[in-house]
Design a protein around this motif. Structure first.
Motif, PDB file in Angstrom:
ATOM      1  N   LEU A  24       0.108   4.483  -0.681  1.00 60.95           N
ATOM      2  CA  LEU A  24       0.976   4.982   0.387  1.00 60.95           C
ATOM      3  C   LEU A  24       1.094   3.930   1.497  1.00 60.95           C
ATOM      4  O   LEU A  24       2.191   3.637   1.975  1.00 60.95           O
ATOM      5  N   GLU A  35       7.413  10.473   0.364  1.00 61.89           N
ATOM      6  CA  GLU A  35       7.139  11.737   1.062  1.00 61.89           C
ATOM      7  C   GLU A  35       5.641  11.847   1.319  1.00 61.89           C
ATOM      8  O   GLU A  35       4.830  11.581   0.426  1.00 61.89           O
ATOM      9  N   SER A  36       5.277  12.236   2.525  1.00 58.53           N
ATOM     10  CA  SER A  36       3.844  12.373   2.812  1.00 58.53           C
ATOM     11  C   SER A  36       3.707  13.376   3.947  1.00 58.53           C
ATOM     12  O   SER A  36       3.356  13.023   5.067  1.00 58.53           O
ATOM     13  N   CYS A  38       1.574  15.634   4.566  1.00 60.38           N
ATOM     14  CA  CYS A  38       0.239  15.798   5.158  1.00 60.38           C
ATOM     15  C   CYS A  38      -0.238  14.509   5.832  1.00 60.38           C
ATOM     16  O   CYS A  38      -1.370  14.433   6.325  1.00 60.38           O
ATOM     17  N   GLY A  40      -0.886  11.694   4.431  1.00 61.72           N
ATOM     18  CA  GLY A  40      -1.805  10.896   3.615  1.00 61.72           C
ATOM     19  C   GLY A  40      -3.196  11.493   3.509  1.00 61.72           C
ATOM     20  O   GLY A  40      -4.139  10.795   3.137  1.00 61.72           O
ATOM     21  N   GLY A  42      -4.030  13.851   1.471  1.00 65.60           N
ATOM     22  CA  GLY A  42      -4.290  14.310   0.105  1.00 65.60           C
ATOM     23  C   GLY A  42      -4.156  15.814  -0.043  1.00 65.60           C
ATOM     24  O   GLY A  42      -4.669  16.391  -1.001  1.00 65.60           O
ATOM     25  N   THR A  43      -3.449  16.456   0.898  1.00 61.31           N
ATOM     26  CA  THR A  43      -3.384  17.917   0.836  1.00 61.31           C
ATOM     27  C   THR A  43      -1.985  18.480   0.559  1.00 61.31           C
ATOM     28  O   THR A  43      -1.830  19.676   0.356  1.00 61.31           O
ATOM     29  N   CYS A  44      -0.970  17.619   0.586  1.00 61.09           N
ATOM     30  CA  CYS A  44       0.376  18.166   0.357  1.00 61.09           C
ATOM     31  C   CYS A  44       0.865  17.939  -1.076  1.00 61.09           C
ATOM     32  O   CYS A  44       1.750  18.643  -1.554  1.00 61.09           O
ATOM     33  N   GLY A  45       0.346  16.967  -1.742  1.00 62.29           N
ATOM     34  CA  GLY A  45       0.741  16.693  -3.131  1.00 62.29           C
ATOM     35  C   GLY A  45       2.162  16.178  -3.271  1.00 62.29           C
ATOM     36  O   GLY A  45       2.741  16.203  -4.348  1.00 62.29           O
ATOM     37  N   LYS A  46       2.733  15.721  -2.163  1.00 60.91           N
ATOM     38  CA  LYS A  46       4.144  15.288  -2.201  1.00 60.91           C
ATOM     39  C   LYS A  46       4.312  13.825  -2.625  1.00 60.91           C
ATOM     40  O   LYS A  46       5.404  13.378  -2.906  1.00 60.91           O
ATOM     41  N   CYS A  47       3.215  13.080  -2.575  1.00 63.49           N
ATOM     42  CA  CYS A  47       3.354  11.622  -2.705  1.00 63.49           C
ATOM     43  C   CYS A  47       3.143  11.148  -4.140  1.00 63.49           C
ATOM     44  O   CYS A  47       2.639  10.053  -4.349  1.00 63.49           O
ATOM     45  N   LEU A  89      -1.488  10.337  -6.951  1.00 68.72           N
ATOM     46  CA  LEU A  89      -1.069  10.580  -5.570  1.00 68.72           C
ATOM     47  C   LEU A  89      -1.178   9.233  -4.854  1.00 68.72           C
ATOM     48  O   LEU A  89      -2.244   8.599  -4.871  1.00 68.72           O
ATOM     49  N   CYS A  91      -1.409   8.457  -1.846  1.00 69.63           N
ATOM     50  CA  CYS A  91      -2.362   8.335  -0.739  1.00 69.63           C
ATOM     51  C   CYS A  91      -3.805   8.230  -1.232  1.00 69.63           C
ATOM     52  O   CYS A  91      -4.688   7.818  -0.490  1.00 69.63           O
TER      53      CYS A  91
HETATM   54 FE1  FES Z   1       0.094  14.401   1.088  1.00 70.97          FE
HETATM   55 FE2  FES Z   1      -0.552  12.323  -0.499  1.00 70.97          FE
HETATM   56  S1  FES Z   1       0.577  12.337   1.307  1.00 70.97           S
HETATM   57  S2  FES Z   1      -0.987  14.378  -0.735  1.00 70.97           S
END
Ligand code: FES
Length: 670
Positions: A24, A35-36, A38, A40, A42-47, A89, A91
């Protein structure tokens, strides 16, 4: 500290990062938006990003999964089997070796704008696939036994209609469709709608009366893929869907994909699957709204693509071969022989294309080793063979394809322009997406620029922060043309370091550059610059186009162009004056230079809507004379001269007038 190379696709941004940097951060440093939500943690799972494994010869990079830190438990929570293999991921994954990373559409923060909108076409509607409603006599025990298919085929009104359409009196049925026939007839109380291909074969049966039929015209470009969902009865495009060509990770240009196919076992199959999956995604997206709108053909079909009963497709020869699973090796080396030149009708299911299961796809013919079905699309859309004036048609894409001539004679050629026009291979280049600088003006006296960014209404005035991220193709053309007009670079493309401006400076390596946007105007926290290598990349690309046009003109004994048509979506966005200032094509009256949008896609749409256009494509593809410019003895010299802005020697009387009017200090050979 050890450093590793990282390449992000599809943007093509690349650079070195320190060992242990997470992907990231690496992406941010290189101006790639992921997309990030959260931030970075590690809680949104978007990356989510994908590691492209393999040896990539063009980049001299061996990219491996184990060049990243091991998968963490946190990542496993978000990564699903449906994401496909090699996902991480960004991040969480740390760089420990060289890697090539693909950022899927979903994970891209600044979504790409694919500029390939469909324009209105004027064309008689006579598609290859038509629907007929047939009301049959119910059978009874009192009459001799007649099978359902024979009863249908023998129906006088249908026979008459087909005779009128195709002059045929025999009708076959796709075997898998035959399985539906009995139920469809009875469900419709002996009224059934049959979809017939070229007056010859029933490719779909539906109970009762169904009016709408859809077709999809597809243009597979090296960089983008677009599908136009079209109502076959009205010719209207009801939906346009596009995406980056998912083959980009295997190579940004045609040659590197051919090399990938040659050097990796199963390479062709892998790339073929990628593009067919991509096309199926376009099909699903294009037809999704049909069902949402309650359209019957979508709903009843039960599968999204079933509403599509015909598909036409264009691409360059390499994409054509890979799509069909042919070995592209022989078109990649002299004498550049394709597997087939004619158009092909193929059952869509044989290729795994998820449209109506009995349907065919029509692959338009190709002209020569490097002049593909896309150029045939341009040819039948623009019809230079019906013009009195001499026209040069430039289809600007990752590969430049040229057509030159008039009703007497038309020649075609292709030139390897590379992806510079699309923003790749340019240090701060990016695809056309929000944040990309797309237009530039430079004041010659002060060398101060004004620019416009995609997604913002107004030109940047240096008063507010505008969040620029990079420069897209039209911005690069403008910027370099303006730099030339303002005397920042000379005719040979060299920087004039004597010009007094803080924007003209040397970078860390001592190489000259021009600052288009200061770091505080950008969202990447770094100055956006154009350097000497960028100018050279553009000179190479435009030199290839110009030399191609010039050699064709020489061959045909043409001294002057009456008209220049810029085809390709990109052609609609470039400033024609900037293009001429750079010398992308020989001099022409500026009012006679115009853009027509995605003409290759228009050709595919025309072939979808009118069968005669398919015949025209077959005939004209054979009639056009292909000129192989790379083997011309003058090629090297012409190319070298065409690298100059606008040209080393050629006269540009029309451009001269234009620049004089604009009071530019540049002297043009008129
Ligand atoms: Fe949210 Fe990686 S930026 S999980």
């Amino acid at each position: 500290m050890t450093r590793h190379r990282v390449i992000f696709q599809p943007s093509g941004r690349r650079g070195e990062v320190e060992d242990g940097t997470n992907l990231l951060d690496a992406a941010r440093n290189l101006g790639v938006d992921i997309e990030s939500i959260c931030g970075g943690k590690g809680t949104c799972g978007k990356c989510k990003v994908r590691v492209e494994e393999g040896f990539f010869e063009k980049d001299a990079m061996d990219s491996r999964m184990n060049h990243l830190s091991p998968l963490t438990g946190q990542e496993m929570k978000f990564l699903k089997p449906s994401d496909g293999p090699a996902m991480r991921l960004a991040c969480a994954a740390q760089v420990q070796g060289d890697v090539k990373i693909f950022v899927p559409e979903k994970s891209r923060a600044g979504k790409q704008i694919v500029r390939k909108a469909a324009k209105e076409l004027t064309i008689a509607i006579d598609p290859a696939v038509k629907k007929y409603f047939v009301e049959m006599q119910k059978p009874s025990l009192a009459e001799p036994i007649t099978g359902d298919f024979e009863r249908l085929r023998g129906h006088e009104a249908l026979r008459e209609a087909l005779r009128r359409q195709a002059g045929l009196d025999g009708l076959s049925i796709d075997f898998t469709v035959l399985r539906d026939l009995q139920d469809a007839i009875r469900k419709g109380n002996w009224g059934v709608t049959v979809t017939v291909w070229k007056g010859r074969e029933i490719i779909k049966v539906e109970p009762g009366f169904v009016e709408t039929a859809y077709g999809l015209a597809v243009d597979v470009g090296t960089t983008t893929v677009v599908g136009y969902l079209t109502d076959l009865a009205t010719g209207k495009v009801v939906n346009t869907e596009s995406m980056m060509n998912p083959q980009v990770p295997y190579g940004e240009d045609v040659m590197s994909r051919i090399t990938y196919a040659m050097t990796n076992e199963g390479g062709v199959r892998k790339m073929q699957k990628t593009i067919i999956d991509g096309l199926n995604e376009i099909i699903a997206k294009a037809t999704k709204d049909l069902r949402a709108n309650g359209d019957l053909s979508g709903k009843k079909a039960g599968g999204s693509g079933d509403a599509i009963v015909d598909l036409t497709i264009v691409f360059n020869t390499a994409m054509h071969h890979i799509f069909l699973g042919f070995n592209p090796e022989y078109i990649g080396r002299s004498p550049f022989i394709p597997a087939i030149q004619h158009g092909i009708d193929i059952k869509a299911r044989d290729l795994g294309i998820k449209i109506n299961r009995g349907s065919y796809i029509y692959v338009l013919p190709i002209e020569a080793g490097f002049v593909g079905a896309d150029n045939v699309g341009v040819l039948i859309a623009e019809e230079p063979y019906n013009m009195d004036e001499t026209v040069l048609i430039i289809d600007i894409g990752t590969n430049g394809e040229l057509l030159l001539g008039n009703r007497r004679r038309v020649c075609s050629t292709s030139c390897a322009t590379g992806p510079a026009f699309e923003g790749a291979q340019i240090k701060m280049g990016m695809r056309a997406a929000p944040g990309a600088i797309e237009k530039v003006k430079i004041e010659p006296a002060t060398k101060e620029p004004l620019y416009k960014v995609i997604g913002k209404e107004d030109w940047h005035t240096h008063v507010e922060k505008i969040d620029a991220k990079g420069i897209c193709g039209s911005g690069i053309i403008d910027a370099i043309a303006e730099m030339y007009k303002a005397g920042i670079i000379d005719k040979s493309g060299k920087f004039d370091m004597t010009a007094k401006s803080p924007r003209i400076r040397r970078d860390h390596d001592g190489k000259p550059e021009y600052v288009l946007a200061w770091a505080d105007e950008t969202s990447i926290g770094a100055d956006i610059t154009i350097n000497q290598a960028d100018v050279r990349a553009l000179q190479l690309a435009k030199g290839a186009l110009y030399a191609g046009a010039k050699l064709m003109m020489q061959k045909m004994g043409i001294e002057k162009l009456d008209k220049v048509i810029l085809a390709g979506a990109f052609g609609s966005y470039i400033d024609k004056e900037s293009a001429m200032t750079l010398g992308m094509f020989p001099d022409c009256e500026i009012d006679k230079v115009y853009a027509v949008g995605n003409a290759a896609g228009d050709g595919a749409r025309m072939a979808l809507l009118n069968t005669a256009k398919r015949d025209e494509a077959e005939q004209r593809a054979r009639w056009v004379e292909f000129v192989e410019i790379a083997v011309e003895p003058n090629f090297e010299r012409e190319f070298m001269q065409a690298m100059h802005l606008p040209h080393m020697k050629d006269r540009f009387p029309n451009l001269k007038k234009l620049l004089e009017k604009a009071a530019s200090p540049v002297v043009i050979n008129g």
